[in-house]
Design an enzyme around this catalytic site. Structure first.
Site, short mmCIF file in Angstrom:
data_model
loop_
_atom_site.label_atom_id
_atom_site.label_comp_id
_atom_site.label_asym_id
_atom_site.label_seq_id
_atom_site.Cartn_x
_atom_site.Cartn_y
_atom_site.Cartn_z
N GLY A 14 38.10 48.85 43.32
CA GLY A 14 39.33 49.78 43.92
C GLY A 14 39.02 50.28 45.36
N ASN A 16 38.85 48.38 48.30
CA ASN A 16 40.81 48.98 49.57
C ASN A 16 41.24 50.04 49.26
OD1 ASN A 16 39.69 46.47 51.59
ND2 ASN A 16 39.46 45.71 49.30
N ASN A 109 48.09 41.30 50.80
CA ASN A 109 47.00 40.48 50.20
C ASN A 109 45.95 40.65 50.81
OD1 ASN A 109 45.27 39.68 47.57
ND2 ASN A 109 45.46 38.19 48.75
N HIS A 111 41.96 39.01 51.37
CA HIS A 111 41.74 38.35 50.83
C HIS A 111 40.03 37.59 51.52
CE1 HIS A 111 39.87 34.64 48.83
NE2 HIS A 111 39.73 33.32 50.62
N ASP A 152 47.32 32.54 48.32
CA ASP A 152 46.59 32.67 49.87
C ASP A 152 46.91 32.00 50.60
OD1 ASP A 152 44.86 34.27 48.36
OD2 ASP A 152 43.36 32.70 47.93
N GLU A 181 37.23 44.50 55.53
CA GLU A 181 38.73 44.76 55.34
C GLU A 181 38.34 46.29 55.03
OE1 GLU A 181 38.24 43.26 50.73
OE2 GLU A 181 35.99 42.24 51.19
C1 GAR Z 1 37.60 42.37 48.12
O1 GAR Z 1 36.78 41.36 48.43
C2 GAR Z 1 38.96 41.62 48.38
O2 GAR Z 1 39.20 41.12 49.53
C3 GAR Z 1 39.32 40.75 46.81
O3 GAR Z 1 38.51 41.42 46.07
C4 GAR Z 1 37.43 42.41 46.32
C5 GAR Z 1 38.35 43.72 45.40
O4 GAR Z 1 37.02 44.82 45.97
N1 GAR Z 1 40.43 40.21 46.41
C6 GAR Z 1 40.21 38.44 46.13
O5 GAR Z 1 39.12 37.78 46.38
C7 GAR Z 1 41.66 38.11 46.25
N2 GAR Z 1 41.65 36.70 46.71
P1 GAR Z 1 37.43 46.36 45.32
O6 GAR Z 1 38.62 45.72 44.10
O7 GAR Z 1 36.60 47.10 45.59
O8 GAR Z 1 38.73 46.59 46.52
#
Ligand code: GAR
Length: 208
Positions: A14, A16, A109, A111, A152, A181
């Site tokens: 989490g 992001n 979303n 990515h 996506d 991100e």
């Molecule tokens: C992030 O890098 C996000 O972009 C990716 O998972 C990670 C989650 O990190 N999402 C995907 O790959 C979706 N297809 P976080 O839990 O620290 O935010």
């Protein structure tokens, strides 16, 4: 101005979600995170939510094995909170068509690559960076997009590139991409909260 009501979906650490919480708490956008939904019971994202007095709810295959039941539960929560925007922040579940239809152009979303490269089925989390390194790509990055029925494939809102270095590992690359991100996701949510995103077919235009 009325606050945008957001539901954030997570499955893991989490970071992001945290970036979004921080930008909102700093008063950068007229928005509030009403709830955090997790597909994993032990996702640290749920704890981050609770640390900021946001309701954290676990809804996964474990407690709602039937897809219909899971979808009904999710839709009920979204309705209860009168959610305007769903943010998928590292969410590894697949949203049912009924949710996508109900929230068309209101689900975004993040990515960890430059879509349409290294995305779609099988490309999630670290697997994306593994793919980039195995392919020998020199540039990768992050993409924020609206969610449609594909994986996506929805209209792209923001993208930013990250150079791949010769000595990069999955961990070092993931770290630099995550930094981007954390900048892109709050920026996209802010634009949405200000009503400045206009979708024209596949293209998303930023209104002044
Ligand atoms: C992030 O890098 C996000 O972009 C990716 O998972 C990670 C989650 O990190 N999402 C995907 O790959 C979706 N297809 P976080 O839990 O620290 O935010």
């Amino acid at each position: 101005m009325q606050h945008l009501k957001i539901a954030v979906f997570v499955s893991g650490g989490g970071t992001n979600l945290q970036a979004l919480i921080d930008h909102i708490e700093e008063g950068e956008m007229p928005a509030r995170i009403e709830c955090v939904l997790s597909s994993k019971e032990d996702a640290y994202g749920l704890e981050r939510a609770r640390n900021h007095n946001i309701e954290g709810i676990f809804i996964g295959k474990k407690n709602y094995p039937e897809c219909n039941e899971r979808t009904c539960k999710i839709l009920g929560i979204l309705e209860n909170y009168k959610i305007d925007l769903i943010v998928l922040a590292g969410y590894m579940g697949i949203l049912d068509k009924a949710i996508i239809e109900e929230y068309r152009h209101r689900i975004i979303n993040i990515h960890p690559s430059l879509i349409p490269s290294f995305c779609g089925k099988g490309f999630y989390g670290e697997k994306v960076h593994e793919g980039v390194l195995a392919y020998g790509a020199k540039i990768t990055g992050a993409t924020v997009h609206f969610v449609d029925e594909g994986t996506d494939t929805g209209p792209i809102i923001l993208q930013k590139s990250v150079s791949v270095e010769d000595d990069d590992t999955v961990e070092s690359l993931a770290k630099r991409v995550l930094k981007v991100e954390h900048e892109l996701l709050p920026k996209a949510v802010k634009l949405f909260s200000e009503g400045r995103l206009k979708v024209e077919g596949r293209c998303v235009k930023e209104e002044l």
